[in-house]
Design an enzyme around this catalytic site. Structure first.
Site, PDB file in Angstrom:
ATOM      1  N   LYS A   1       0.846  -1.198   0.000  1.00 36.98           N
ATOM      2  CA  LYS A   1       0.000   0.000   0.000  1.00 36.98           C
ATOM      3  C   LYS A   1       0.880   1.246   0.000  1.00 36.98           C
ATOM      4  O   LYS A   1       1.941   1.259   0.632  1.00 36.98           O
ATOM      5  CB  LYS A   1      -0.905  -0.041   1.244  1.00 36.98           C
ATOM      6  CG  LYS A   1      -1.996   1.015   1.282  1.00 36.98           C
ATOM      7  CD  LYS A   1      -2.905   0.807   2.490  1.00 36.98           C
ATOM      8  CE  LYS A   1      -4.009   1.839   2.595  1.00 36.98           C
ATOM      9  NZ  LYS A   1      -4.901   1.617   3.743  1.00 36.98           N
TER      10      LYS A   1
ATOM     11  N   SER B   1      -9.738   1.658   2.587  1.00 39.31           N
ATOM     12  CA  SER B   1      -8.819   2.415   1.767  1.00 39.31           C
ATOM     13  C   SER B   1      -7.775   1.560   1.051  1.00 39.31           C
ATOM     14  O   SER B   1      -7.207   2.001   0.057  1.00 39.31           O
ATOM     15  CB  SER B   1      -8.111   3.456   2.626  1.00 39.31           C
ATOM     16  OG  SER B   1      -7.334   2.835   3.625  1.00 39.31           O
TER      17      SER B   1
ATOM     18  N   SER C   1     -10.052  -0.687   6.729  1.00 37.95           N
ATOM     19  CA  SER C   1      -9.423  -0.535   5.420  1.00 37.95           C
ATOM     20  C   SER C   1      -8.750  -1.765   4.837  1.00 37.95           C
ATOM     21  O   SER C   1      -8.385  -1.756   3.661  1.00 37.95           O
ATOM     22  CB  SER C   1      -8.400   0.598   5.462  1.00 37.95           C
ATOM     23  OG  SER C   1      -9.073   1.805   5.299  1.00 37.95           O
TER      24      SER C   1
HETATM   25  N1  GLN Z   1     -13.336   3.684   5.997  1.00 36.00           N
HETATM   26  C1  GLN Z   1     -12.782   4.148   7.223  1.00 36.00           C
HETATM   27  C2  GLN Z   1     -12.506   5.625   7.145  1.00 36.00           C
HETATM   28  O1  GLN Z   1     -12.841   6.206   6.182  1.00 36.00           O
HETATM   29  C3  GLN Z   1     -11.563   3.362   7.580  1.00 36.00           C
HETATM   30  C4  GLN Z   1     -10.327   3.809   6.934  1.00 36.00           C
HETATM   31  C5  GLN Z   1      -9.129   2.998   7.329  1.00 36.00           C
HETATM   32  O2  GLN Z   1      -9.251   1.944   7.951  1.00 36.00           O
HETATM   33  N2  GLN Z   1      -7.952   3.519   7.015  1.00 36.00           N
HETATM   34  O3  GLN Z   1     -11.977   6.199   8.042  1.00 36.00           O
END
Ligand code: GLN
Length: 473
Positions: free
Chosen positions: A77, A152, A176
């Site tokens: 990532k 994400s 994410s």
């Molecule tokens: N979807 C969640 C957010 O928008 C989690 C994001 C993540 O785990 N980095 O914060």
């Protein structure tokens, strides 16, 4: 045979028996990238030294010194650092930033001579659940290109699903890793907070963030997790160890049915979840109805604590230390212009929200209260884990949505309803592929669905045990 379709476990055998070379394997992944990356937008960059890495790994195998991940192509990532390589967190503010050191988790894989294929697309600074917040365009779902891959870590999950890598690293602050894994039909593990070092992971919410693996099977996920975990002196919150369970006892899995009876859960998800429970029962596990009275507050708690931490973590991007710098007449104007131009809308929104909930007049009402609720939810989970070994929910309330379909931030936030709790309490959680939803206007015959299992701190093993049985590994 499409060799990139193999699991890590099978590949290890083929590499060791010399039926397959690391170069052939790497080339096969590169070929899939060449064929599909333009359309799917999974990799932001494919490293130029992939074949060189493959040759070095082959030498190690030939000397008989291979470790489990030697020669295995992995994706990373874009918010995890490898010294000398670009890492942008899919943000304009870090577009040409090159890392000056390597993340501990990545280093541990490099020490095994795993091959890093390239860096994957994500929501900017990991803020989102669809990669629609990337500054470099959305990643499309390999099952249906009109839909999101999740986020994400959408690029990492899609890379595995599209056979561009055998495994990947993602990060998980509120779902994410698990949510994109579920949307792309692969396995994703959010480890116990602290069980994998955060050193070299660009911070989002420091009390919630963790690096973890995405792979095709539970066994592969476990292999990567075992390689990256452990105490690291560069991260004082990291820790060693694992919790053992009395083997003879039947494994009990708790289901908080009361959470599932809420609105907003699609009928396909509910049906698949009920079928998954039947399957789990037939595998010999005991299912128990449990109550987690405050789990439904998790989302509200998360969307206060996370932006508070985001607002402080994002302060380092000031146009002076690294990344984009927009010059102007004085220092304050440089800060303002750089941050205004460099950050996308969602990042700016969260900085503002976080600054607000921490401001002196509102601290007690928002941040202070959220921290109290966090404690209550954590206590509830501790009690629940005295009675059951794992807790089961769907991973997401619905399958992958159409790109551009969700118009408000709140709609996006609701996708995290089942995943944020594990981050709030610091517990490990895994998403397992559990079947497909037939959706009328989908380009695919079925969109992947996932179930989520949570366990108590340092109990990843129980997740692997149930997961392998569930996926018949
Ligand atoms: N979807 C969640 C957010 O928008 C989690 C994001 C993540 O785990 N980095 O914060």
């Amino acid at each position: 045979m499409d060799i990139s379709n193999l699991t890590i476990k099978e590949t290890r055998r083929l590499l060791d028996s010399k039926e397959l070379s690391t170069k052939e394997l790497a080339k096969s992944c590169l070929k899939n990238i060449e064929n599909k990356n333009k359309e799917l937008n999974i990799f932001l960059e494919v490293y130029e030294d992939v074949i060189k890495q493959a040759i070095l790994a082959q030498e190690i195998i030939d000397k008989g010194e291979a470790k489990y991940l030697t020669g295995i192509p992995l994706a990373i990532k874009d918010n995890i650092l490898i010294k000398g390589k670009k890492a942008s967190a899919a943000s304009k503010i870090l577009e040409n930033y090159r890392a000056t050191y390597t993340a501990t988790a990545a280093q541990k894989l490099i020490d095994q001579s795993a091959i890093f294929i390239g860096r994957t697309n994500m929501d900017e600074f990991a803020m989102g659940s669809s990669t629609e917040n990337s500054a470099f365009g959305v990643t499309k779902n390999p099952y249906d290109i009109s839909r999101v891959a999740g986020g994400s870590s959408g690029g990492s999950a899609a890379a595995v699903a599209a056979n561009m890598a055998l495994g990947a690293l993602g990060s998980d602050t509120g779902g994410s890793i698990r949510e994109p894994a579920s949307f792309c039909g692969v396995v994703g593990l959010k480890p116990t907070y602290g069980s994998v070092s955060r050193y070299g992971l660009m911070a989002m919410g420091s009390s919630l963030d963790v690096i973890g693996p995405i792979a095709k099977t539970v066994s592969d996920t476990e292999i990567i997790f075992n390689a990256i975990k452990g105490r690291d002196k560069m991260d004082s919150t990291s820790r060693e160890g694992k919790k053992e369970r009395l083997k003879e006892e039947k494994i009990k899995i708790g289901v908080p049915y009361h959470i599932l009876d809420q609105e907003g859960i699609s009928k396909e998800v509910r049906k698949n979840f009920d079928e998954s429970i039947e399957k789990i029962k037939n595998l010999g596990f005991e299912i128990k109805d449990i109550k987690l009275p405050n789990m439904d507050k998790s989302l509200a708690v998360y969307y206060i604590i996370m932006p508070a931490e985001v607002s402080s973590n994002m302060a380092r991007y000031d146009g002076i230390k690294y990344g984009l710098s927009v010059s102007d007449r004085d220092l304050l104007s440089v800060y303002k212009k750089t941050r205004g131009e460099g950050f996308g809308r969602e990042v700016r929104r969260r900085i503002i929200l976080g600054t607000y909930v921490l401001s002196s007049g509102y601290y007690d009402a928002y941040y202070g209260k959220a921290m109290m609720a966090r404690k209550i939810i954590s206590d509830e989970f501790r009690v629940a884990f005295d009675a059951v070994d794992a807790i089961l929910t769907p991973t997401t309330p619905a399958p992958a949505w159409k790109i551009g379909e969700k118009s408000s931030p709140l709609e996006n936030y609701l996708a995290d309803i089942f995943t944020v709790t594990a981050n709030i309490v610091g517990a490990p959680a895994i998403s397992l592929p559990s079947g497909y939803a037939k959706i009328e206007d989908s380009l695919s015959a079925g969109l992947p669905l996932g179930i989520q299992l949570m366990a108590s701190h340092m109990s990843e093993d129980i997740l692997f045990e149930i997961g392998k049985k569930f996926l018949n590994e």
